[in-house]
Scaffold this motif. Structure first.
Motif, short mmCIF file in Angstrom:
data_model
loop_
_atom_site.label_atom_id
_atom_site.label_comp_id
_atom_site.label_asym_id
_atom_site.label_seq_id
_atom_site.Cartn_x
_atom_site.Cartn_y
_atom_site.Cartn_z
N LEU A 177 -2.57 -49.85 52.62
CA LEU A 177 -1.86 -50.63 51.61
C LEU A 177 -1.37 -49.72 50.48
O LEU A 177 -0.23 -49.84 50.02
CB LEU A 177 -2.78 -51.72 51.05
N CYS A 178 -2.22 -48.79 50.06
CA CYS A 178 -1.85 -47.87 48.98
C CYS A 178 -0.87 -46.80 49.45
O CYS A 178 0.13 -46.53 48.79
CB CYS A 178 -3.10 -47.20 48.39
N GLY A 179 -1.18 -46.19 50.60
CA GLY A 179 -0.39 -45.04 51.05
C GLY A 179 0.87 -45.37 51.82
O GLY A 179 1.87 -44.66 51.69
N GLN A 180 0.83 -46.45 52.62
CA GLN A 180 1.98 -46.74 53.47
C GLN A 180 2.83 -47.90 52.99
O GLN A 180 3.94 -48.08 53.48
CB GLN A 180 1.51 -47.03 54.90
N VAL A 181 2.32 -48.71 52.06
CA VAL A 181 3.08 -49.86 51.59
C VAL A 181 3.49 -49.69 50.12
O VAL A 181 4.67 -49.53 49.80
CB VAL A 181 2.29 -51.17 51.77
N LEU A 182 2.50 -49.72 49.22
CA LEU A 182 2.81 -49.69 47.80
C LEU A 182 3.49 -48.39 47.37
O LEU A 182 4.45 -48.42 46.58
CB LEU A 182 1.52 -49.90 46.99
N PHE A 183 3.00 -47.26 47.85
CA PHE A 183 3.56 -45.98 47.44
C PHE A 183 5.04 -45.84 47.80
O PHE A 183 5.89 -45.60 46.92
CB PHE A 183 2.73 -44.83 48.04
N PRO A 184 5.44 -46.01 49.07
CA PRO A 184 6.87 -45.83 49.39
C PRO A 184 7.76 -46.93 48.85
O PRO A 184 8.90 -46.67 48.44
CB PRO A 184 6.88 -45.78 50.92
#
Length: 306
Positions: free
Chosen positions: A71-78
């Protein structure tokens, strides 16, 4: 070797800022993010299916951790990054990401009760000074620069927070789960989470943007995002962080604005100024400090379980 892995990962992400800035002028950030992770998931699941199958039970046992990291690395960040790139420059966005070492220090200290050495603090401060010098364009008294912050800057600051959470909590990833299968499953989770958002968006906007998906420039840019920032960067970064620890390793994110600046000069014809070189020197010295191995009598940051 961990330092080389982290450096390569950061440089690939530096390219992500430049390519992403170009692509969001053609395609909505939600569509771009979904296309990026869907193609990445298909590629990696095809390559590493046996590894995923062998390590599936370990990932199921830590499903909440794996989901949180995805959720943090692949969704929210990009997503926050690509939204921000619609309104701010790729260089500004990359610079904001360099605030993450300080955020990781705070998370490690407050949540994981990790002892932070003076050398690591000094390295982060020195690198951060380089970032500030870059933001102020070499004129530390030119405070009018801060008035130029817009909603794009706010969104990209959000991407920095998401990335800091990803790096700090990466230590919770099960040791039994390898880097290849972890990135493959994370990409699949990212694609699945973004599908409902894409479905709502596509009802009103997707038909008018279909032409943008079939030009060669967009396809080449998307191929770069899938192979380098989405696959190789995450794989190399995870291996590097696991080897030397989040506190010492996260300072390498300062290479992202540096590489992003170099790519901007090479490919976007952005002029190179003296403040770029001074900033690069500060960042390099900060990285050197954080890369030094801790003394035997001190707490070994690189011995933390990941």
């Amino acid at each position: 070797m961990p330092y080389l892995l982290l450096s390569l990962a950061a440089c690939f992400w530096g390219g992500n800022y430049v390519v992403g800035h170009i692509l969001v002028a053609q395609v909505d950030p939600i569509v771009l993010s979904e296309a990026r992770w869907l193609l990445t998931a298909l590629l990696l699941l095809g390559l590493y299916f046996r590894q995923v199958k062998a390590q599936w039970q370990a990932m199921k046992a830590a499903k909440y951790t794996v989901f949180f990291l995805a959720l943090c690395g692949q969704v929210l960040f990009p997503v926050t990054l690509y939204i921000g790139l619609q309104y701010t420059s790729s260089l500004n966005a990359a610079i904001y990401l360099s605030t993450t070492p300080a955020l990781v220090l705070l998370i490690n200290k407050s949540i994981f009760k990790e002892t932070i050495s003076r050398r690591n603090i000094a390295g982060v401060v020195l690198s951060s000074l380089g970032v500030v010098y870059l933001v102020m364009q070499g004129d530390l008294l030119h405070l009018n620069t801060l008035k130029n912050l817009n909603r794009g800057d706010v969104w990209t600051m959000g991407s920095a927070i998401s990335w800091a959470l990803y790096c700090a909590f990466l230590r919770l990833k099960p040791k039994q789960v390898g880097g290849n299968s972890f990135v493959a499953v994370s990409a699949a989770i990212g694609a699945l989470v973004l599908l409902p958002v894409l479905s709502l968006y596509s009802v009103a906007h997707l038909p008018t943007e279909m032409k943008a998906y079939f030009n060669s420039g967009f396809m080449l840019g998307l191929a770069y995002l899938v192979i380098f920032p989405s696959w190789l960067s995450y794989l190399l970064w995870n291996k590097g962080i696991q080897a030397i620890g989040a506190t010492r390793g996260e300072v390498y994110s300062h290479l992202i604005p540096l590489s992003g600046g170099v790519f901007s000069v090479l490919f976007l014809n952005v002029p190179l100024h003296s403040f770029h070189l001074v900033s690069a020197l500060f960042i390099a010295m900060g990285i050197a400090l954080c890369s030094m191995a801790p003394k035997r009598k001190s707490f070994a940051l690189d011995s933390c379980s990941r």
